[in-house]
Scaffold this motif. Structure first.
Motif, PDB file in Angstrom:
ATOM      1  N   TYR A   1     -16.849   5.514  -6.218  1.00 42.56           N
ATOM      2  CA  TYR A   1     -15.401   5.695  -6.100  1.00 42.56           C
ATOM      3  C   TYR A   1     -14.724   4.899  -7.220  1.00 42.56           C
ATOM      4  CZ  TYR A   1     -16.078   1.205  -4.099  1.00 42.56           C
ATOM      5  OH  TYR A   1     -16.477  -0.091  -3.951  1.00 42.56           O
ATOM      6  N   LYS A   2     -13.520   5.307  -7.547  1.00 43.52           N
ATOM      7  CA  LYS A   2     -12.834   4.735  -8.720  1.00 43.52           C
ATOM      8  C   LYS A   2     -11.513   4.069  -8.315  1.00 43.52           C
ATOM      9  CE  LYS A   2     -16.121   6.432 -11.191  1.00 43.52           C
ATOM     10  NZ  LYS A   2     -17.255   5.524 -11.372  1.00 43.52           N
ATOM     11  N   HIS A   3     -10.882   3.463  -9.297  1.00 43.43           N
ATOM     12  CA  HIS A   3      -9.599   2.797  -9.106  1.00 43.43           C
ATOM     13  C   HIS A   3      -8.565   3.754  -8.526  1.00 43.43           C
ATOM     14  CE1 HIS A   3      -5.638   1.284 -10.644  1.00 43.43           C
ATOM     15  NE2 HIS A   3      -6.106   0.172 -10.122  1.00 43.43           N
ATOM     16  N   ALA A   4      -8.565   5.016  -9.005  1.00 39.48           N
ATOM     17  CA  ALA A   4      -7.585   6.002  -8.510  1.00 39.48           C
ATOM     18  C   ALA A   4      -7.768   6.239  -7.011  1.00 39.48           C
ATOM     19  CB  ALA A   4      -7.738   7.319  -9.279  1.00 39.48           C
ATOM     20  N   ASP A   5      -9.024   6.212  -6.542  1.00 33.17           N
ATOM     21  CA  ASP A   5      -9.287   6.386  -5.100  1.00 33.17           C
ATOM     22  C   ASP A   5      -8.709   5.215  -4.314  1.00 33.17           C
ATOM     23  OD1 ASP A   5     -10.872   8.732  -5.591  1.00 33.17           O
ATOM     24  OD2 ASP A   5     -12.497   7.412  -6.225  1.00 33.17           O
ATOM     25  N   LEU A   6      -8.854   4.028  -4.872  1.00 27.99           N
ATOM     26  CA  LEU A   6      -8.333   2.832  -4.207  1.00 27.99           C
ATOM     27  C   LEU A   6      -6.808   2.834  -4.161  1.00 27.99           C
ATOM     28  CD1 LEU A   6     -11.006   1.466  -3.837  1.00 27.99           C
ATOM     29  CD2 LEU A   6     -10.211  -0.449  -5.188  1.00 27.99           C
ATOM     30  N   GLU A   7      -6.208   3.271  -5.251  1.00 33.52           N
ATOM     31  CA  GLU A   7      -4.741   3.301  -5.316  1.00 33.52           C
ATOM     32  C   GLU A   7      -4.174   4.144  -4.176  1.00 33.52           C
ATOM     33  OE1 GLU A   7      -2.847   3.299  -9.316  1.00 33.52           O
ATOM     34  OE2 GLU A   7      -2.992   1.379  -8.260  1.00 33.52           O
ATOM     35  N   LYS A   8      -4.840   5.274  -3.896  1.00 33.19           N
ATOM     36  CA  LYS A   8      -4.378   6.152  -2.799  1.00 33.19           C
ATOM     37  C   LYS A   8      -4.460   5.419  -1.471  1.00 33.19           C
ATOM     38  CE  LYS A   8      -6.076  10.261  -4.975  1.00 33.19           C
ATOM     39  NZ  LYS A   8      -7.356  10.966  -5.033  1.00 33.19           N
ATOM     40  N   LEU A   9      -5.537   4.691  -1.255  1.00 34.04           N
ATOM     41  CA  LEU A   9      -5.697   3.961   0.008  1.00 34.04           C
ATOM     42  C   LEU A   9      -4.643   2.858   0.114  1.00 34.04           C
ATOM     43  CD1 LEU A   9      -9.599   3.569   0.152  1.00 34.04           C
ATOM     44  CD2 LEU A   9      -8.164   5.131   1.480  1.00 34.04           C
ATOM     45  N   ILE A  10      -4.422   2.161  -0.991  1.00 27.65           N
ATOM     46  CA  ILE A  10      -3.483   1.030  -0.974  1.00 27.65           C
ATOM     47  C   ILE A  10      -2.057   1.534  -0.728  1.00 27.65           C
ATOM     48  CG2 ILE A  10      -2.470  -0.795  -2.436  1.00 27.65           C
ATOM     49  CD1 ILE A  10      -5.367  -1.147  -3.588  1.00 27.65           C
ATOM     50  N   ALA A  11      -1.751   2.716  -1.263  1.00 27.59           N
ATOM     51  CA  ALA A  11      -0.398   3.285  -1.090  1.00 27.59           C
ATOM     52  C   ALA A  11      -0.104   3.625   0.368  1.00 27.59           C
ATOM     53  CB  ALA A  11      -0.259   4.531  -1.956  1.00 27.59           C
ATOM     54  N   HIS A  12      -1.149   3.823   1.178  1.00 24.97           N
ATOM     55  CA  HIS A  12      -0.939   4.234   2.571  1.00 24.97           C
ATOM     56  C   HIS A  12      -1.334   3.171   3.586  1.00 24.97           C
ATOM     57  CE1 HIS A  12      -1.096   8.150   0.407  1.00 24.97           C
ATOM     58  NE2 HIS A  12      -0.012   8.317   1.149  1.00 24.97           N
ATOM     59  N   LEU A  13      -1.318   1.911   3.179  1.00 29.43           N
ATOM     60  CA  LEU A  13      -1.679   0.852   4.126  1.00 29.43           C
ATOM     61  C   LEU A  13      -0.587   0.690   5.177  1.00 29.43           C
ATOM     62  CD1 LEU A  13      -3.113  -1.956   1.797  1.00 29.43           C
ATOM     63  CD2 LEU A  13      -4.365  -0.403   3.305  1.00 29.43           C
ATOM     64  N   PRO A  14      -0.968   0.320   6.413  1.00 31.56           N
ATOM     65  CA  PRO A  14       0.048   0.079   7.449  1.00 31.56           C
ATOM     66  C   PRO A  14       0.983  -1.081   7.059  1.00 31.56           C
ATOM     67  CG  PRO A  14      -2.174   0.079   8.377  1.00 31.56           C
ATOM     68  CD  PRO A  14      -2.330   0.136   6.893  1.00 31.56           C
ATOM     69  N   ALA A  15       2.113  -1.148   7.739  1.00 34.22           N
ATOM     70  CA  ALA A  15       3.146  -2.123   7.375  1.00 34.22           C
ATOM     71  C   ALA A  15       2.705  -3.570   7.543  1.00 34.22           C
ATOM     72  CB  ALA A  15       4.398  -1.865   8.213  1.00 34.22           C
ATOM     73  N   SER A  16       1.670  -3.814   8.344  1.00 39.41           N
ATOM     74  CA  SER A  16       1.224  -5.199   8.533  1.00 39.41           C
ATOM     75  C   SER A  16       0.559  -5.768   7.271  1.00 39.41           C
ATOM     76  CB  SER A  16       0.262  -5.292   9.718  1.00 39.41           C
ATOM     77  OG  SER A  16      -0.838  -4.426   9.534  1.00 39.41           O
ATOM     78  N   PHE A  17       0.284  -4.889   6.308  1.00 40.95           N
ATOM     79  CA  PHE A  17      -0.292  -5.349   5.033  1.00 40.95           C
ATOM     80  C   PHE A  17       0.788  -5.341   3.954  1.00 40.95           C
ATOM     81  CE2 PHE A  17      -3.758  -3.667   7.479  1.00 40.95           C
ATOM     82  CZ  PHE A  17      -4.786  -4.555   7.246  1.00 40.95           C
ATOM     83  N   LYS A  18       0.866  -6.433   3.204  1.00 40.71           N
ATOM     84  CA  LYS A  18       1.806  -6.482   2.068  1.00 40.71           C
ATOM     85  C   LYS A  18       0.981  -6.347   0.792  1.00 40.71           C
ATOM     86  CE  LYS A  18       5.420  -7.741   4.631  1.00 40.71           C
ATOM     87  NZ  LYS A  18       4.943  -6.806   5.687  1.00 40.71           N
ATOM     88  N   THR A  19       1.501  -5.568  -0.131  1.00 40.97           N
ATOM     89  CA  THR A  19       0.737  -5.417  -1.372  1.00 40.97           C
ATOM     90  C   THR A  19       1.577  -5.855  -2.575  1.00 40.97           C
ATOM     91  OG1 THR A  19       1.462  -3.149  -1.691  1.00 40.97           O
ATOM     92  CG2 THR A  19      -0.567  -3.451  -0.456  1.00 40.97           C
ATOM     93  N   SER A  20       0.882  -6.367  -3.573  1.00 42.52           N
ATOM     94  CA  SER A  20       1.553  -6.709  -4.832  1.00 42.52           C
ATOM     95  C   SER A  20       0.563  -6.531  -5.974  1.00 42.52           C
ATOM     96  CB  SER A  20       2.077  -8.153  -4.783  1.00 42.52           C
ATOM     97  OG  SER A  20       1.009  -9.039  -4.573  1.00 42.52           O
ATOM     98  N   ILE A  21       1.087  -6.522  -7.183  1.00 39.29           N
ATOM     99  CA  ILE A  21       0.224  -6.384  -8.364  1.00 39.29           C
ATOM    100  C   ILE A  21      -0.112  -7.791  -8.867  1.00 39.29           C
ATOM    101  CG2 ILE A  21       0.076  -5.466 -10.727  1.00 39.29           C
ATOM    102  CD1 ILE A  21       0.355  -3.157  -8.862  1.00 39.29           C
ATOM    103  N   ALA A  22      -1.421  -8.042  -8.993  1.00 37.91           N
ATOM    104  CA  ALA A  22      -1.865  -9.369  -9.427  1.00 37.91           C
ATOM    105  C   ALA A  22      -2.075  -9.427 -10.932  1.00 37.91           C
ATOM    106  CB  ALA A  22      -3.155  -9.731  -8.707  1.00 37.91           C
ATOM    107  N   GLY A  23      -2.053  -8.279 -11.577  1.00 37.76           N
ATOM    108  CA  GLY A  23      -2.293  -8.221 -13.021  1.00 37.76           C
ATOM    109  C   GLY A  23      -2.813  -6.845 -13.381  1.00 37.76           C
ATOM    110  N   TYR A  24      -3.246  -6.724 -14.631  1.00 37.90           N
ATOM    111  CA  TYR A  24      -3.768  -5.436 -15.100  1.00 37.90           C
ATOM    112  C   TYR A  24      -5.071  -5.663 -15.849  1.00 37.90           C
ATOM    113  CZ  TYR A  24       0.616  -3.296 -13.744  1.00 37.90           C
ATOM    114  OH  TYR A  24       1.678  -2.850 -13.001  1.00 37.90           O
ATOM    115  N   SER A  25      -5.942  -4.666 -15.770  1.00 38.21           N
ATOM    116  CA  SER A  25      -7.211  -4.721 -16.493  1.00 38.21           C
ATOM    117  C   SER A  25      -6.958  -4.478 -17.979  1.00 38.21           C
ATOM    118  CB  SER A  25      -8.157  -3.656 -15.943  1.00 38.21           C
ATOM    119  OG  SER A  25      -7.670  -2.373 -16.304  1.00 38.21           O
TER     120      SER A  25
END
Ligand SMILES: [Zn+2]
Length: 392
Positions: A26-50
């Motif tokens: 699986y790739k980064h794009a697959d992860l991005e989709k999962l991260i975009a749909h996390l429940p509200a109890s999870f907070k997400t932020s960008i820690a940096g870029y590759s």
């Protein structure tokens, strides 16, 4: 783990297993989709870029005072930790083990950084796009992924850390005939391999993880090599005051895509988190950690006994090396002959034994396998220039 029942967790595992991840590729794009749909109890932020500008994501959960940092896939071709982290996220999102989840939420704050090396994952290589091994870049900090990981760690100042990797499938567990399906380690923070209270806490958490997991994988969990590496993250985070726990996924028979190992990896993380949340790890002693068997290298991928070579009966051991396909979505396994002689005390994922072998082709030490193995006119194994063409 008095708080969680492993039988029940394994029975319910299908409910947590993230269905979008089904193999190591699986790739980064697959992860991005999962991260975009996390429940509200999870907070997400960008820690940096590759280096190739893929986002490095930080996912936070929980309100507790004990800060736990979990990061995976610093090596792009070591995918099991990321799978297990998304299974953990699903576990925390579902209402199956509400009491246990509530305890984790109240006692701990989780900081999850999955796939620290997305450019490596894209190619399915250990190194990043700049050909740097991120886990040997702590001192020079030339890679942007290294910079992000160090920055996040410094900002969180976590009490505990889970450093999630995969190891070579040829590691076995000392004193058993089995592969090291999982290995644990509390990395050293100095050359003398000293133990202070920070490292001791990591050792005690591991002692509890081992106690929980070993009955499920008897003889298949070892302690990873305890050598100080001053350029590595685990060693440095341990020194900086984070009780750091290394988990390595190794091999399991007929599980090349690590979908079985992933379950036990997830359970290891959960057992560790539960030990931290309940403070139950404090009931363990250093002896419980030290008594975990060490890793050794006594297995092959394939072992064939009873081959007649130049008139003498020998065993041959074959191992494969994996090279990623151009698009990083598969690997090619190339088998070579890695030992010839008395291998009676060694083991393998697949063992073949007969007094009636016929070998068509040549067997040469340290060269690619290129022969057919027949038993009473049936082809058992067929290798063409290192590639396993057929297997009975
Ligand atoms: Zn690694």
């Amino acid at each position: 783990m008095k708080n969680l029942n492993t039988t029940s967790l394994l029975e319910n595992y299908a409910a947590f297993a993230e269905p979008a991840i089904r193999n190591r590729f699986y790739k980064h794009a697959d992860l991005e989709k999962l991260i975009a749909h996390l429940p509200a109890s999870f907070k997400t932020s960008i820690a940096g870029y590759s280096a190739e500008h893929r986002s490095l994501n930080l996912i936070t959960w929980g309100d507790g005072p004990v800060k736990v940092f979990l990061w995976s896939q610093m090596h792009g071709d070591e995918a099991t930790g990321t799978m297990a982290l998304f299974d953990l996220i699903n576990f925390l999102s579902l209402d199956i083990y509400t009491e246990q989840i509530e305890l984790l939420r109240k006692r701990c704050s989780l900081y999850i950084m999955p796939m620290v090396n997305p450019d490596g994952a894209e190619r399915f290589t250990r190194r990043n796009a700049q050909q740097i091994d991120i886990n040997r870049d702590f001192v020079k900090v030339v890679a942007p992924e290294t910079q992000a990981l160090k920055k996040i760690h410094a900002a969180i100042k976590p009490d505990f850390g889970f450093n999630l990797h995969d190891q070579n499938t040829l590691w076995s567990v000392c004193g058993t005939n089995k592969p090291a399906t999982l290995s644990y380690l509390a990395p050293a923070y100095d050359k003398q391999l000293s133990t202070n209270s920070i490292r001791k806490n990591a050792m005690l958490v591991i002692a509890e993880m081992f106690k929980v997991l070993n009955p499920l994988l008897p003889g298949q969990i070892g302690l990873f090599d305890d050598e100080y590496e001053e350029r590595a993250f685990g060693d440095n985070f341990q020194m900086a005051g984070t009780s750091t726990i290394l988990i390595e996924a190794g091999g399991f028979r007929n599980d090349e895509e690590k979908q079985e190992i992933r379950k036990y990896y997830f359970l290891s993380i959960l057992a560790g988190l539960d030990a931290i949340a309940t403070a139950e790890y404090q009931e363990f002693s250093l002896k419980d950690y030290i008594n975990i068997p060490k890793n050794d290298k006594k297995i092959f991928h394939i072992l064939i006994h009873g081959i007649i070579l130049e008139g003498i009966s020998v065993s041959i051991g074959l191992n494969y090396e994996e090279t990623p396909a151009q698009d990083g979505s598969a690997t090619l396994k190339t088998y070579s002959i890695q030992d010839i002689g008395d291998l009676d005390k060694l083991y393998a994922y697949d063992v073949y034994q007969s007094d009636e072998w016929t070998v068509i082709g040549t067997i040469k030490f340290n060269e690619n396998a290129n022969f057919d193995l027949l038993d009473s006119k049936k082809t058992i194994l067929s290798f063409k220039n290192g590639i396993l063409a057929s297997k009975l």
